[in-house]
Design an enzyme around this catalytic site. Structure first.
Site, PDB file in Angstrom:
ATOM      1  N   ASP A  10       0.858  -1.182   0.000  1.00  0.00           N
ATOM      2  CA  ASP A  10       0.000   0.000   0.000  1.00  0.00           C
ATOM      3  C   ASP A  10       0.896   1.233   0.000  1.00  0.00           C
ATOM      4  O   ASP A  10       1.659   1.457   0.945  1.00  0.00           O
ATOM      5  CB  ASP A  10      -0.890  -0.018   1.246  1.00  0.00           C
ATOM      6  CG  ASP A  10      -2.026   0.986   1.181  1.00  0.00           C
ATOM      7  OD1 ASP A  10      -2.088   1.742   0.192  1.00  0.00           O
ATOM      8  OD2 ASP A  10      -2.839   1.027   2.120  1.00  0.00           O
ATOM      9  N   ASP A 104      -2.929   2.617  -5.980  1.00  0.00           N
ATOM     10  CA  ASP A 104      -1.935   2.697  -4.903  1.00  0.00           C
ATOM     11  C   ASP A 104      -1.822   1.455  -4.034  1.00  0.00           C
ATOM     12  O   ASP A 104      -1.092   1.473  -3.044  1.00  0.00           O
ATOM     13  CB  ASP A 104      -2.212   3.920  -4.021  1.00  0.00           C
ATOM     14  CG  ASP A 104      -3.598   3.887  -3.398  1.00  0.00           C
ATOM     15  OD1 ASP A 104      -4.412   3.028  -3.773  1.00  0.00           O
ATOM     16  OD2 ASP A 104      -3.864   4.739  -2.527  1.00  0.00           O
ATOM     17  N   GLU A 105      -2.490   0.362  -4.373  1.00  0.00           N
ATOM     18  CA  GLU A 105      -2.331  -0.841  -3.558  1.00  0.00           C
ATOM     19  C   GLU A 105      -2.592  -2.081  -4.385  1.00  0.00           C
ATOM     20  O   GLU A 105      -3.311  -2.053  -5.381  1.00  0.00           O
ATOM     21  CB  GLU A 105      -3.246  -0.815  -2.322  1.00  0.00           C
ATOM     22  CG  GLU A 105      -4.713  -0.766  -2.627  1.00  0.00           C
ATOM     23  CD  GLU A 105      -5.569  -0.830  -1.377  1.00  0.00           C
ATOM     24  OE1 GLU A 105      -5.264  -1.623  -0.465  1.00  0.00           O
ATOM     25  OE2 GLU A 105      -6.572  -0.082  -1.308  1.00  0.00           O
TER      26      GLU A 105
END
Length: 355
Positions: A10, A104-105
């Site tokens: 993350d 983003d993850e």
């Protein structure tokens, strides 16, 4: 217990961190990625801004009140996607089993890794180091035997942290956690669990499968498994998003005419979440659940798609008029969703948040 080795990576305050990386004058400052104005929502907030209570999906006007000294930066999704691709290329050096959740993850199955590292922990360390060296950003990671635990672990030592849950540690790690850490346990379910005397994961684990199913129906099976650290869901690479939605169950049933503030709040959450999806949605969905648990949905595919959270809310509110109701009928839940995703058309991404 699954024999898988799962890493959840993350990126820390991703959009805001990209801005701080690229603009030296923003480093150490409270950066809020959003357009100013009541029609905008926060896409991301730096950790300096989070200290003032600013969070993603919050109305930008409220964020400005919480953090008057915040520096508002309009989002640049073209740049964020380029950085996300660079990070994903690093993931693919270690495994082809990469399941992105957003820009983003992502989950990575490193049960077998391409570079021959002996443990999943070593893989996570190497990935975080390469992200830092090549992309010049920080990432947090969680390592665990399954996706459920890996996601909890990645949040455990944020920002810029690494946390590992070994198979033998699962029971002891989970037992003291509040039930709200279990996926699917929202505010209403948490309150129901508390009324039944279950406030920690250990409390849930102490109950039988039959008891949990009696109180929670089909979700009781999932509760029973997660309280024991069991999650057999595999990492699925390249799985496209089917829908993005947000729901709210009311403490007291409400009339349809009273729902506008709730619908606007759900639209803000969905809009913020949709900005992390590289593809574009085409359909807006309104979901209602009556006091007697009947579910009603209405949807529309507008010729011109909403360009802001405010416009999304307006479309959702227009669907209210199409929802049949008996006089005085009350509802216990409302939800707003986006569906029918497709590849985005070529357009100026920066215009998405303008008023």
């Amino acid at each position: 217990m699954s024999a898988r080795k799962i890493v959840h990576v993350d990126m820390d305050a991703f959009y805001a961190s990209v801005e701080q990386r690229d603009r030296e004058e923003l480093r150490g400052k409270p950066v809020i990625v959003a357009w100013r104005g009541k029609r905008s929502v926060v896409c991301a907030a730096s950790y300096e801004a989070r200290r003032f209570g600013v969070r993603s999906a919050m109305a930008a006007s409220y964020a400005e009140r919480l953090c008057p000294q915040g520096i508002f930066i309009p989002p640049d999704f073209t740049r964020y996607r380029a950085v996300s691709r660079a990070v994903r290329e690093i993931f693919l050096r270690y495994t082809d089993l990469v399941e992105p959740l957003s820009l983003d993850e992502a989950y990575l199955d490193v049960t077998e890794n391409k570079v021959g590292l002996p443990t999943a922990t070593r893989v996570a360390i190497a990935i975080r180091q390469q992200i830092r060296e090549e992309v010049h950003l920080n990432a947090s990671a969680g390592v665990a035997p399954n996706k459920f635990l890996a996601k909890i672990a990645s949040d455990w030592r944020k920002p810029n942290g690494l946390f590992v849950i070994q198979p033998a540690e699962v029971e002891g790690f989970l037992a003291p956690l509040p039930v709200g850490r279990i996926p699917g346990v929202g505010k209403v379910t948490e309150q129901k669990l508390a009324r039944l005397g279950m406030r920690t994961v250990g409390d849930v684990r102490a109950r039988t499968l039959e008891e949990l199913q009696r109180h929670f129906g089909r979700y009781g099976q999932r509760l029973y498994e997660l309280a024991r650290g069991v999650d057999e869901n595999p990492v699925v690479p390249n799985r496209p998003t089917q829908s993005i939605s947000a729901e709210d169950t009311f403490e007291q049933d409400v009339l349809l005419s009273e729902m506008e503030p709730m619908i606007r709040r759900m639209a803000e959450k969905v809009w913020a979440a949709s900005r992390k999806e590289p593809r574009s949605a085409r359909t807006v969905v309104l979901k209602l659940k009556t006091a007697d648990f009947q579910i009603r949905t209405r949807s529309v595919t507008p010729t011109v798609f909403p360009a802001s959270a405010e416009e999304l809310a307006s479309v959702a509110l227009s669907l209210v008029e199409r929802a049949p109701q008996a006089p005085g009928q009350k509802f216990r839940l409302v939800g707003v969703g986006l569906g029918n995703f497709s590849e985005p058309e070529a357009k100026a991404e920066g215009l998405l948040f303008q008023e």
